[in-house]
Design an enzyme around this catalytic site. Structure first.
Site, short mmCIF file in Angstrom:
data_model
loop_
_atom_site.label_atom_id
_atom_site.label_comp_id
_atom_site.label_asym_id
_atom_site.label_seq_id
_atom_site.Cartn_x
_atom_site.Cartn_y
_atom_site.Cartn_z
N GLU A 63 -15.40 7.16 5.55
CA GLU A 63 -16.55 7.94 5.95
C GLU A 63 -17.45 7.96 4.86
O GLU A 63 -18.71 7.73 4.76
CB GLU A 63 -16.09 9.38 6.59
CG GLU A 63 -15.31 8.96 7.99
CD GLU A 63 -13.94 9.31 7.36
OE1 GLU A 63 -13.01 10.00 8.11
OE2 GLU A 63 -13.32 8.54 6.47
N TRP A 184 10.38 -27.68 1.94
CA TRP A 184 9.73 -26.49 2.69
C TRP A 184 10.11 -26.72 4.12
O TRP A 184 9.87 -27.88 4.73
CB TRP A 184 8.10 -26.55 2.41
CG TRP A 184 7.69 -26.09 0.81
CD1 TRP A 184 7.44 -26.93 0.09
CD2 TRP A 184 7.97 -24.89 0.45
NE1 TRP A 184 7.21 -26.52 -1.19
CE2 TRP A 184 7.42 -25.05 -0.94
CE3 TRP A 184 8.23 -23.47 0.68
CZ2 TRP A 184 7.04 -23.92 -1.96
CZ3 TRP A 184 7.83 -22.61 0.13
CH2 TRP A 184 7.47 -22.51 -1.14
#
Length: 376
Positions: A63, A184
């Site tokens: 804020e 991978w």
């Protein structure tokens, strides 16, 4: 004093709150243990004046950052409408109360996504604004805001971080071949998504086996963002001194069996050591104790990227809150399972994923879900 608005928020309010939420999510700076709050401010004519997001601890909240941005641009905030994803604070901590800043600027209305369960806030922010004659609308896009702030809510209420479990696996549920080869399993699109997850969480945890076999660095490389806190858990601290994730501040969880020599060697490298008691079953370390220790350090969101046994231990003790799975279209046979824990007796005794989301990432499939444990 104006009454708290209990009526349902407008569609415009909902949209603007989602803008505040998107702004918070897009921010790559970690704010823990403070929640990552988003704020947008509009004038009475519907013009966007400013946006703000929580700063790292010690800095202004969302804020105040939005107010400062608006004033810097020369805007008056009198009669403005403020949208904030979490109830503004009304107490003085490292910074002043956000409610006071909003009152001082004479805004007309504050729309709040969800209340703050922090006992120091918990309705006091709403009360302070209302008593200052500022209209307050609550529960604006509440489900979305609650989901975003869930890790903070858990940490506030339990002292433990939200636990995400991340794993890449083949179609037959393996994280590696029988001899340990895993690079991978998934393609670059899925791996980039993993790094985006790393950039969002506070800390990444691996087990000793993963530390030795895969030698992860636990850094953010394929996207914007800073590295998470690196954590490893090893009963005897059997972690190589040249492990890539070992850097000043790395946290190592260990048992009583760790030798003084190993502890001294790793502390010399800058690691922070935390000793955990044995699990009540006599198998492994007490992970719940470990989570409380990590929570006491201000870690509100932990991602576990371990091997099958570490994943299994977290699931067995019902400590995982959500799961991020990356599934490659491969079959490798009897490899190392991604989840290794005691078998259940019936299908209904298993762990269910709810609120699931799926996404295609290149050739791979991403699956997200929150855990629901049997009898809970």
């Amino acid at each position: 004093m104006k009454n708290l608005e209990q009526s349902r928020s407008s569609q415009q309010d909902q949209q603007r709150m989602l803008e505040a939420l998107a702004y918070a999510k897009a921010n790559t700076v970690r704010t823990s243990p403070n929640p990552k709050v988003g704020c947008v401010i509009y004038d009475s004519n519907g013009h966007l004046l400013a946006q703000g997001v929580t700063s790292p601890p010690g800095g202004p909240h969302a804020e105040v950052n939005a107010i400062n941005a608006a004033k810097k641009a020369g805007h008056s905030l009198k009669n403005a409408i403020v949208y904030v994803t979490l109830e503004p604070c009304s107490h003085t901590g490292r910074t002043g109360p956000c409610t006071l800043a909003l009152i001082r600027e004479q805004v007309a209305r504050v729309c709040i996504g969800t209340g703050d369960p922090n006992p120091l806030v918990a309705g006091r922010g709403i009360k302070a604004l209302s008593e200052a004659n500022i209209a307050v609308t609550t529960q604006v896009a509440e489900e979305h805001c609650k989901a975003h702030h869930e890790p903070f809510f858990k940490w506030i209420s339990t002292g433990k971080p939200w636990v995400s479990l991340k794993g890449a696996m083949t179609l037959d549920g393996c994280l590696a071949t029988a001899n340990g080869h895993s690079n991978w399993i998934t393609g670059i699109e899925a791996r980039t998504h993993v790094h985006q997850l790393r950039a969002r969480v506070d800390a990444m945890m691996v087990g000793g086996e993963t530390a030795r076999r895969d030698r992860p660095s636990l850094t953010v490389r394929h996207c914007e963002g800073s590295d998470p806190q690196a954590i490893a858990i090893s009963k005897t601290l059997s972690i190589p001194n040249d492990a890539p994730f070992l850097r000043p501040g790395t946290i190592l969880l260990h048992g009583q069996e760790a030798s003084e020599e190993r502890k001294a060697s790793l502390e010399d490298l800058g690691a922070k050591l935390i000793e955990l008691p044995e699990h009540s079953s006599g198998k492994g370390l007490d992970l719940n104790h470990g989570l409380l220790a990590l929570g006491s350090l201000g870690i509100t969101h932990l991602c576990v990227e371990g091997g099958g046994f570490l994943h299994g231990a977290f699931l067995q003790d019902q400590l995982v809150d959500d799961v991020h799975l990356y599934i490659a279209p491969r079959l490798i046979g009897r490899g190392k399972p991604l989840f290794n824990f005691s078998s259940v007796n019936t299908i209904h005794d298993g762990i269910t994923l709810e609120e699931t989301v799926t996404q295609t990432l290149g050739p791979d499939l991403y699956l997200y879900g929150k855990t629901r444990y049997p009898n809970t």
